[in-house]
Scaffold this motif. Sequence first.
Motif, PDB file in Angstrom:
ATOM      1  N   PRO A 181     -12.427  -2.148  -3.248  1.00  0.00           N
ATOM      2  CA  PRO A 181     -13.089  -3.084  -2.331  1.00  0.00           C
ATOM      3  C   PRO A 181     -13.290  -2.449  -0.971  1.00  0.00           C
ATOM      4  CG  PRO A 181     -10.790  -3.681  -2.632  1.00  0.00           C
ATOM      5  CD  PRO A 181     -11.070  -2.589  -3.614  1.00  0.00           C
ATOM      6  N   ARG A 182     -14.419  -2.767  -0.357  1.00  0.00           N
ATOM      7  CA  ARG A 182     -14.715  -2.182   0.947  1.00  0.00           C
ATOM      8  C   ARG A 182     -13.927  -2.848   2.061  1.00  0.00           C
ATOM      9  NH1 ARG A 182     -20.738  -2.280  -1.195  1.00  0.00           N
ATOM     10  NH2 ARG A 182     -20.059  -4.431  -1.514  1.00  0.00           N
ATOM     11  N   ARG A 183     -13.779  -4.167   1.989  1.00  0.00           N
ATOM     12  CA  ARG A 183     -13.070  -4.914   3.028  1.00  0.00           C
ATOM     13  C   ARG A 183     -12.130  -5.902   2.369  1.00  0.00           C
ATOM     14  NH1 ARG A 183     -18.424  -4.720   4.465  1.00  0.00           N
ATOM     15  NH2 ARG A 183     -18.937  -3.541   6.355  1.00  0.00           N
ATOM     16  N   ILE A 184     -10.954  -6.084   2.974  1.00  0.00           N
ATOM     17  CA  ILE A 184      -9.910  -6.917   2.393  1.00  0.00           C
ATOM     18  C   ILE A 184      -9.343  -7.827   3.474  1.00  0.00           C
ATOM     19  CG2 ILE A 184      -7.684  -6.892   1.173  1.00  0.00           C
ATOM     20  CD1 ILE A 184      -8.504  -3.842   0.528  1.00  0.00           C
ATOM     21  N   LEU A 185      -9.030  -9.064   3.093  1.00  0.00           N
ATOM     22  CA  LEU A 185      -8.441 -10.030   4.015  1.00  0.00           C
ATOM     23  C   LEU A 185      -7.185 -10.631   3.390  1.00  0.00           C
ATOM     24  CD1 LEU A 185      -8.490 -11.940   6.521  1.00  0.00           C
ATOM     25  CD2 LEU A 185      -9.983 -13.454   5.182  1.00  0.00           C
ATOM     26  N   ASP A 186      -6.113 -10.701   4.181  1.00  0.00           N
ATOM     27  CA  ASP A 186      -4.864 -11.330   3.752  1.00  0.00           C
ATOM     28  C   ASP A 186      -4.574 -12.480   4.713  1.00  0.00           C
ATOM     29  OD1 ASP A 186      -2.375 -11.959   2.709  1.00  0.00           O
ATOM     30  OD2 ASP A 186      -1.347 -10.298   3.702  1.00  0.00           O
ATOM     31  N   VAL A 187      -4.724 -13.709   4.217  1.00  0.00           N
ATOM     32  CA  VAL A 187      -4.548 -14.902   5.038  1.00  0.00           C
ATOM     33  C   VAL A 187      -3.098 -15.374   4.955  1.00  0.00           C
ATOM     34  CG1 VAL A 187      -5.319 -17.259   5.475  1.00  0.00           C
ATOM     35  CG2 VAL A 187      -6.925 -15.568   4.555  1.00  0.00           C
ATOM     36  N   LEU A 194       1.468  -7.963   1.090  1.00  0.00           N
ATOM     37  CA  LEU A 194       0.209  -7.890   0.336  1.00  0.00           C
ATOM     38  C   LEU A 194      -0.811  -7.009   1.056  1.00  0.00           C
ATOM     39  CD1 LEU A 194      -0.152 -11.597  -0.837  1.00  0.00           C
ATOM     40  CD2 LEU A 194       0.863  -9.653  -2.058  1.00  0.00           C
ATOM     41  N   ALA A 195      -0.868  -7.132   2.376  1.00  0.00           N
ATOM     42  CA  ALA A 195      -1.777  -6.276   3.148  1.00  0.00           C
ATOM     43  C   ALA A 195      -1.400  -4.814   2.978  1.00  0.00           C
ATOM     44  CB  ALA A 195      -1.750  -6.670   4.622  1.00  0.00           C
ATOM     45  N   ILE A 196      -0.105  -4.538   2.988  1.00  0.00           N
ATOM     46  CA  ILE A 196       0.367  -3.163   2.811  1.00  0.00           C
ATOM     47  C   ILE A 196       0.026  -2.662   1.417  1.00  0.00           C
ATOM     48  CG2 ILE A 196       2.449  -1.720   2.661  1.00  0.00           C
ATOM     49  CD1 ILE A 196       3.669  -3.671   4.776  1.00  0.00           C
ATOM     50  N   ALA A 197       0.246  -3.490   0.414  1.00  0.00           N
ATOM     51  CA  ALA A 197      -0.059  -3.091  -0.956  1.00  0.00           C
ATOM     52  C   ALA A 197      -1.535  -2.767  -1.115  1.00  0.00           C
ATOM     53  CB  ALA A 197       0.350  -4.203  -1.931  1.00  0.00           C
ATOM     54  N   ALA A 198      -2.406  -3.615  -0.569  1.00  0.00           N
ATOM     55  CA  ALA A 198      -3.845  -3.377  -0.678  1.00  0.00           C
ATOM     56  C   ALA A 198      -4.249  -2.117   0.075  1.00  0.00           C
ATOM     57  CB  ALA A 198      -4.603  -4.592  -0.141  1.00  0.00           C
ATOM     58  N   ALA A 199      -3.690  -1.923   1.258  1.00  0.00           N
ATOM     59  CA  ALA A 199      -4.025  -0.731   2.040  1.00  0.00           C
ATOM     60  C   ALA A 199      -3.566   0.541   1.348  1.00  0.00           C
ATOM     61  CB  ALA A 199      -3.393  -0.838   3.428  1.00  0.00           C
ATOM     62  N   VAL A 206      -7.910  -3.370   5.999  1.00  0.00           N
ATOM     63  CA  VAL A 206      -7.365  -4.677   5.636  1.00  0.00           C
ATOM     64  C   VAL A 206      -7.156  -5.484   6.912  1.00  0.00           C
ATOM     65  CG1 VAL A 206      -5.473  -5.933   4.537  1.00  0.00           C
ATOM     66  CG2 VAL A 206      -6.159  -3.691   3.650  1.00  0.00           C
ATOM     67  N   VAL A 207      -7.731  -6.669   6.955  1.00  0.00           N
ATOM     68  CA  VAL A 207      -7.496  -7.605   8.047  1.00  0.00           C
ATOM     69  C   VAL A 207      -6.426  -8.578   7.572  1.00  0.00           C
ATOM     70  CG1 VAL A 207      -8.461  -9.482   9.434  1.00  0.00           C
ATOM     71  CG2 VAL A 207      -9.818  -7.413   8.978  1.00  0.00           C
ATOM     72  N   LEU A 255      -6.931 -12.520  -0.080  1.00  0.00           N
ATOM     73  CA  LEU A 255      -5.643 -12.949  -0.601  1.00  0.00           C
ATOM     74  C   LEU A 255      -5.127 -14.101   0.249  1.00  0.00           C
ATOM     75  CD1 LEU A 255      -4.292  -9.325  -0.723  1.00  0.00           C
ATOM     76  CD2 LEU A 255      -4.893 -10.632  -2.764  1.00  0.00           C
ATOM     77  N   ALA A 256      -4.703 -15.185  -0.391  1.00  0.00           N
ATOM     78  CA  ALA A 256      -4.163 -16.336   0.330  1.00  0.00           C
ATOM     79  C   ALA A 256      -2.966 -16.863  -0.444  1.00  0.00           C
ATOM     80  CB  ALA A 256      -5.220 -17.422   0.497  1.00  0.00           C
TER      81      ALA A 256
END
Length: 331
Positions: A181-187, A194-199, A206-207, A255-256
């Motif tokens: 994915p180009r851009r990721i959001l963790d709400v 989760l942000a760390i895992a995605a990054a 990752v925002v 991700l929420a």
Amino acid sequence: MIERSGLACGAIETGHAPGSEVEMLEGLPPNDATHVMRLSAPEREARRVADFLAEHFDPAEVAVANFEQPDGSWAIELYAGEAFDAELLRELVTIAAGAEMAAQVSFHAIEQTDWVASSLEGLAPVRVGSFIVHGSHDRARVPTNAIGIEIEAALAFGTGHHGTTQGCLAAIADMAKLGTPRRILDVGTGTGVLAIAAARQFRRPVVASDLDDVAVKTARENARFNGAGPFVTLHLAAGVDAMSVKAGAPYDLILANILLPPLKRLARPVRPLLAPGGWLVLSGLLPNHANAALAAYRAQGLKLVRRRDIDGWTSLILSATGAAPRREDIY
């Protein structure tokens, strides 16, 4: 309330007696709690009372815990930052389980403590796909071919040991099989796991957002420590309405991991932020909450891609098509 999303992210393991099984903790983890209501009951009645109380109180103000005790009975605990209305609580328990059960309710003042730290003592590493979430004491146990994420006790939560977090980690692993994915959001990022895992998995921006300043500080420190700092941008923000969150849209993966009420309120504002072909991952849901969450997002044109149930908690992957994204959609 979605404004407290980082702290109302579904559930964590509590620091109760060894051998106890935590079934649910809805609302704020009680690091700032000063008062607790306690009640012991058979499992069936305990679940009914806990569900009823969780529906009655705002999870931003009151945390509801339901767990099995070493003697086989079940306990219900409510945590809050101010004294409870004893008459109201007993009335609610009477409605849910009868006057005899309500008479057993007790109220206590508690000292503030970092009980998340207590909850992590002795927890083994958790593996989900290529991810291993662990504490410092298990650092040497992480294989070289795994993505190790070290999360220590903090006043925000998300340690990887709960089914809600594991469901989201599994969804990230699912996405990795399809592309990047180009851009990721963790709400409601909490500890930022989760942000760390995605990054770490995708090496893409990752925002991550949370209204709680402790969560934001904790997540930022965790991201730096785990080598994800250059990819993760933390925002002290409520939900997804902040311009700092909207500016990163469209997101190919959102991700929420929060709770049913804020997830339902999130449905309308988050939909425009999802890129065509992107995935929206919802977690923090009890199995009987899944249909209610799906209804809110189906009203926004999203469909179910996959449902995953782990340890009594449900995670949902949604997309506009109800199918896995094409590789060209997420590269």
